[in-house]
Design a protein around this motif. Structure first.
Motif, PDB file in Angstrom:
ATOM      1  N   GLU A   1       0.688  -1.154   0.066  1.00 57.52           N
ATOM      2  CA  GLU A   1      -0.476   0.037  -0.090  1.00 57.52           C
ATOM      3  C   GLU A   1       0.803   1.135   0.182  1.00 57.52           C
ATOM      4  N   ILE A   2       0.249   1.879  -0.699  1.00 52.03           N
ATOM      5  CA  ILE A   2       0.999   3.499  -0.299  1.00 52.03           C
ATOM      6  C   ILE A   2       0.838   4.013   0.560  1.00 52.03           C
ATOM      7  N   LYS A   3       1.367   4.725   1.414  1.00 53.23           N
ATOM      8  CA  LYS A   3       1.005   5.703   2.427  1.00 53.23           C
ATOM      9  C   LYS A   3       1.068   6.841   2.566  1.00 53.23           C
ATOM     10  N   SER A   4      -0.056   8.166   2.262  1.00 51.06           N
ATOM     11  CA  SER A   4       0.803   9.097   2.669  1.00 51.06           C
ATOM     12  C   SER A   4       1.919   9.550   3.337  1.00 51.06           C
ATOM     13  N   GLY A   5       3.181  10.220   2.627  1.00 51.66           N
ATOM     14  CA  GLY A   5       4.331  10.521   3.776  1.00 51.66           C
ATOM     15  C   GLY A   5       5.125   9.721   3.865  1.00 51.66           C
ATOM     16  N   VAL A   6       4.623   8.419   3.341  1.00 56.31           N
ATOM     17  CA  VAL A   6       5.710   7.156   3.720  1.00 56.31           C
ATOM     18  C   VAL A   6       6.419   7.029   2.099  1.00 56.31           C
TER      19      VAL A   6
ATOM     20  N   GLY B   1       9.964  -0.447 -12.519  1.00 58.97           N
ATOM     21  CA  GLY B   1      11.264  -0.672 -11.913  1.00 58.97           C
ATOM     22  C   GLY B   1      11.641  -1.823 -11.832  1.00 58.97           C
ATOM     23  N   ALA B   2      13.448  -1.491 -11.616  1.00 56.49           N
ATOM     24  CA  ALA B   2      14.079  -2.593 -11.744  1.00 56.49           C
ATOM     25  C   ALA B   2      14.244  -3.624 -10.651  1.00 56.49           C
ATOM     26  N   PRO B   3      14.209  -5.019 -10.641  1.00 58.35           N
ATOM     27  CA  PRO B   3      14.466  -6.131  -9.912  1.00 58.35           C
ATOM     28  C   PRO B   3      14.992  -5.348  -8.729  1.00 58.35           C
ATOM     29  N   PHE B   4      15.978  -4.678  -7.895  1.00 58.67           N
ATOM     30  CA  PHE B   4      17.443  -4.252  -6.865  1.00 58.67           C
ATOM     31  C   PHE B   4      16.099  -3.590  -6.204  1.00 58.67           C
ATOM     32  N   THR B   5      15.129  -3.057  -6.943  1.00 58.05           N
ATOM     33  CA  THR B   5      15.037  -1.417  -5.826  1.00 58.05           C
ATOM     34  C   THR B   5      13.965  -1.951  -5.782  1.00 58.05           C
ATOM     35  N   LEU B   6      12.899  -2.628  -5.993  1.00 56.83           N
ATOM     36  CA  LEU B   6      11.839  -3.187  -6.064  1.00 56.83           C
ATOM     37  C   LEU B   6      11.828  -4.192  -4.866  1.00 56.83           C
ATOM     38  N   ALA B   7      13.383  -4.981  -4.896  1.00 61.48           N
ATOM     39  CA  ALA B   7      13.768  -6.226  -4.267  1.00 61.48           C
ATOM     40  C   ALA B   7      13.866  -5.514  -2.757  1.00 61.48           C
ATOM     41  N   SER B   8      14.236  -3.962  -2.653  1.00 55.09           N
ATOM     42  CA  SER B   8      14.812  -3.536  -1.463  1.00 55.09           C
ATOM     43  C   SER B   8      13.724  -2.730  -0.881  1.00 55.09           C
ATOM     44  N   TYR B   9      12.417  -2.864  -0.924  1.00 53.67           N
ATOM     45  CA  TYR B   9      11.126  -2.742  -0.724  1.00 53.67           C
ATOM     46  C   TYR B   9      10.713  -4.085  -0.065  1.00 53.67           C
ATOM     47  N   MET B  10      10.625  -4.964  -0.839  1.00 56.18           N
ATOM     48  CA  MET B  10      10.044  -6.076  -0.481  1.00 56.18           C
ATOM     49  C   MET B  10      10.557  -6.634   0.963  1.00 56.18           C
ATOM     50  N   ILE B  11      12.359  -6.577   1.457  1.00 57.10           N
ATOM     51  CA  ILE B  11      12.869  -7.407   1.821  1.00 57.10           C
ATOM     52  C   ILE B  11      12.942  -6.350   3.576  1.00 57.10           C
ATOM     53  N   GLU B  12      13.144  -4.624   2.868  1.00 57.54           N
ATOM     54  CA  GLU B  12      13.126  -4.308   3.834  1.00 57.54           C
ATOM     55  C   GLU B  12      11.614  -3.433   4.658  1.00 57.54           C
ATOM     56  N   GLY B  13      10.396  -3.945   3.454  1.00 59.33           N
ATOM     57  CA  GLY B  13       9.279  -3.634   4.189  1.00 59.33           C
ATOM     58  C   GLY B  13       8.401  -2.324   3.927  1.00 59.33           C
ATOM     59  N   GLY B  14       9.635  -1.826   3.112  1.00 56.92           N
ATOM     60  CA  GLY B  14       8.805  -0.099   2.854  1.00 56.92           C
ATOM     61  C   GLY B  14      10.599   0.623   2.614  1.00 56.92           C
TER      62      GLY B  14
ATOM     63  N   SER C   1      13.611   2.465   3.191  1.00 58.90           N
ATOM     64  CA  SER C   1      14.637   2.595   3.381  1.00 58.90           C
ATOM     65  C   SER C   1      16.196   3.845   3.410  1.00 58.90           C
ATOM     66  N   LYS C   2      16.991   4.056   4.598  1.00 56.77           N
ATOM     67  CA  LYS C   2      17.678   5.066   3.982  1.00 56.77           C
ATOM     68  C   LYS C   2      19.384   4.347   3.998  1.00 56.77           C
ATOM     69  N   ASN C   3      19.272   3.128   4.219  1.00 56.28           N
ATOM     70  CA  ASN C   3      20.298   2.503   3.907  1.00 56.28           C
ATOM     71  C   ASN C   3      20.150   1.509   3.258  1.00 56.28           C
ATOM     72  N   TYR C   4      19.747   0.529   3.312  1.00 51.35           N
ATOM     73  CA  TYR C   4      19.651  -0.638   2.229  1.00 51.35           C
ATOM     74  C   TYR C   4      20.316  -1.688   3.324  1.00 51.35           C
ATOM     75  N   TYR C   5      20.005  -1.413   4.737  1.00 50.91           N
ATOM     76  CA  TYR C   5      21.526  -2.574   5.397  1.00 50.91           C
ATOM     77  C   TYR C   5      20.566  -4.419   5.370  1.00 50.91           C
ATOM     78  N   ARG C   6      19.281  -4.928   5.651  1.00 55.41           N
ATOM     79  CA  ARG C   6      19.045  -5.561   5.061  1.00 55.41           C
ATOM     80  C   ARG C   6      18.544  -6.538   3.994  1.00 55.41           C
ATOM     81  N   THR C   7      18.894  -5.309   3.308  1.00 58.51           N
ATOM     82  CA  THR C   7      18.525  -5.505   1.554  1.00 58.51           C
ATOM     83  C   THR C   7      20.199  -6.455   1.159  1.00 58.51           C
ATOM     84  N   LYS C   8      20.619  -5.865   1.585  1.00 62.27           N
ATOM     85  CA  LYS C   8      22.991  -5.679   1.344  1.00 62.27           C
ATOM     86  C   LYS C   8      22.606  -7.079   1.800  1.00 62.27           C
ATOM     87  N   ALA C   9      22.692  -6.980   2.979  1.00 60.90           N
ATOM     88  CA  ALA C   9      22.950  -8.016   3.504  1.00 60.90           C
ATOM     89  C   ALA C   9      22.307  -9.267   3.891  1.00 60.90           C
ATOM     90  N   TRP C  10      21.257  -9.499   2.875  1.00 61.27           N
ATOM     91  CA  TRP C  10      20.354 -10.239   2.341  1.00 61.27           C
ATOM     92  C   TRP C  10      21.011 -11.054   1.621  1.00 61.27           C
TER      93      TRP C  10
END
Length: 345
Positions: A90-95, A144-157, A159-168
């Motif tokens: 979902e697209i949350k206003s301001g988020v 959207g490209a796969p990395f950018t889509l995956a970053s949302y899918m892994i982070e849950g929304g 991110s400022k640093n994408y730590y979870r995505t890069k660690a994954w």
């Protein structure tokens, strides 16, 4: 189609051909700062607008009518094709995009389905068909490209640093590849359906891939991007790639079978050319400058245009999207200035 003459300056520029003037369009030009759009948003969400083809076509065409831009970009979100494959977004206003079922393990990736564009996102295709009847400028669609889509899918929304995505990526390289392959298949099917419906150019937004260094990009992302771009290029429409904060990846993008590389404001056109980028370029005014006095805007834009039009294959745009505080009158004046300043470019 209206009685106005067909304006193909944008398409010519993507091919490196001569143009009547430097073509102009703006990322996020549809909506955001327009009062008509804000009125609609009081009643409808982004997804609700996109699922009403006539209304979505109206929003898409509005900036072309108001600003005299040289291309339209379809109003939708990079998250649009994720819902049909099982992502609860979902697209949350301001988020921004929020994922209610983020990926946590291999089973989550394996559960992702396949997209059937004609059934799952028929409203997108119907909007494209409507716009092709109405527009006198080319219609750009996007994914959207796969990395950018995956970053949302892994982070849950967002991110400022994408730590979870890069660690994954590093912890689960085989599962990461599985995710990339699934998103690749989805993207190719989705984009090809949009082209079949009438989209005349495609922009791939790898918005957040700048979080990776070159080695990470080459290992975890570039192979799948090469496959995606190669498949899309078979459809013979111009292909643009864009990301934010990705200046260090420009030479990697130059290897991809794309026609145009979009620049954010961190790299000048001259710097990109010095790096050996021979493809057509798009960009790259810092959007924040649009809140400055006109004299400042004009000075900045002249500098960009002087560099861009030193050779064929240049499209004026912002270095990122229009934001809500920008006045529509400023964008109208900016478009006219670019046209006048570069006439018979």
């Amino acid at each position: 189609m209206s009685g106005k003459a067909w304006n193909d300056n944008f398409l010519r520029a993507t091919k490196g051909e001569a143009v009547d003037h430097v073509p102009v369009w703006y990322m996020r030009q549809a909506g955001r700062s327009q009062p008509e759009y804000r009125k609609l948003k009081e009643k409808y969400s982004l997804f609700e607008i996109t699922k009403q083809p006539e209304l979505c076509a109206y929003v898409t065409k509005l900036p072309v009518d108001q600003y005299n831009n040289d291309a339209a970009i379809l109003y939708k979100d990079i998250m649009t094709p994720l819902q049909p494959i099982g992502v609860q977004v979902e697209i949350k206003s301001g988020v921004g995009p929020v994922i209610n079922n983020p990926i946590k393990n291999k089973a989550d990736v394996e559960r992702l389905g396949e997209i059937d564009p004609e059934n799952d996102v028929s409203y997108v295709l119907d909007t494209i068909k409507i716009l092709r009847e109405q527009l006198t400028v080319p219609l750009i669609s996007f994914a959207g490209a796969p990395f950018t889509l995956a970053s949302y899918m892994i982070e849950g929304g967002p991110s400022k640093n994408y730590y979870r995505t890069k660690a994954w990526m590093h912890k689960h390289p085989e599962t990461w590849q599985l995710l990339m392959d699934k998103l690749k298949d989805m993207t190719v099917r989705y984009v090809k359906a949009q082209i079949k419906a009438g989209a005349q150019a495609i922009q791939i937004f790898d918005s957040w891939v700048g979080a990776l260094n070159k080695e990470q990009y080459r290992r975890f992302v570039k192979p799948v991007m090469m496959e995606i771009c190669s498949e899309i290029k078979k459809e013979h429409v111009p292909l643009i790639i864009f990301g934010v904060g990705a200046s260090h990846l420009l030479t990697e993008w130059n290897d991809l079978p794309v026609d145009v590389i979009g620049l954010d404001w961190r790299t000048t056109i001259a710097e990109a050319r010095e790096m050996g980028i021979e493809k057509a370029l798009q960009g790259n005014l810092d959007p924040s400058i649009l809140l400055a006095p006109w004299e400042v805007i004009e000075e900045q834009v002249k500098s960009i245009l002087d560099a861009g039009r030193k050779r064929n294959g240049y499209i004026f745009n912002l270095g990122h999207g229009v934001f809500p505080e920008v006045q529509p009158e400023t964008l109208k004046r900016l478009t006219q200035f670019v046209h006048d300043y570069t006439k018979n470019a």
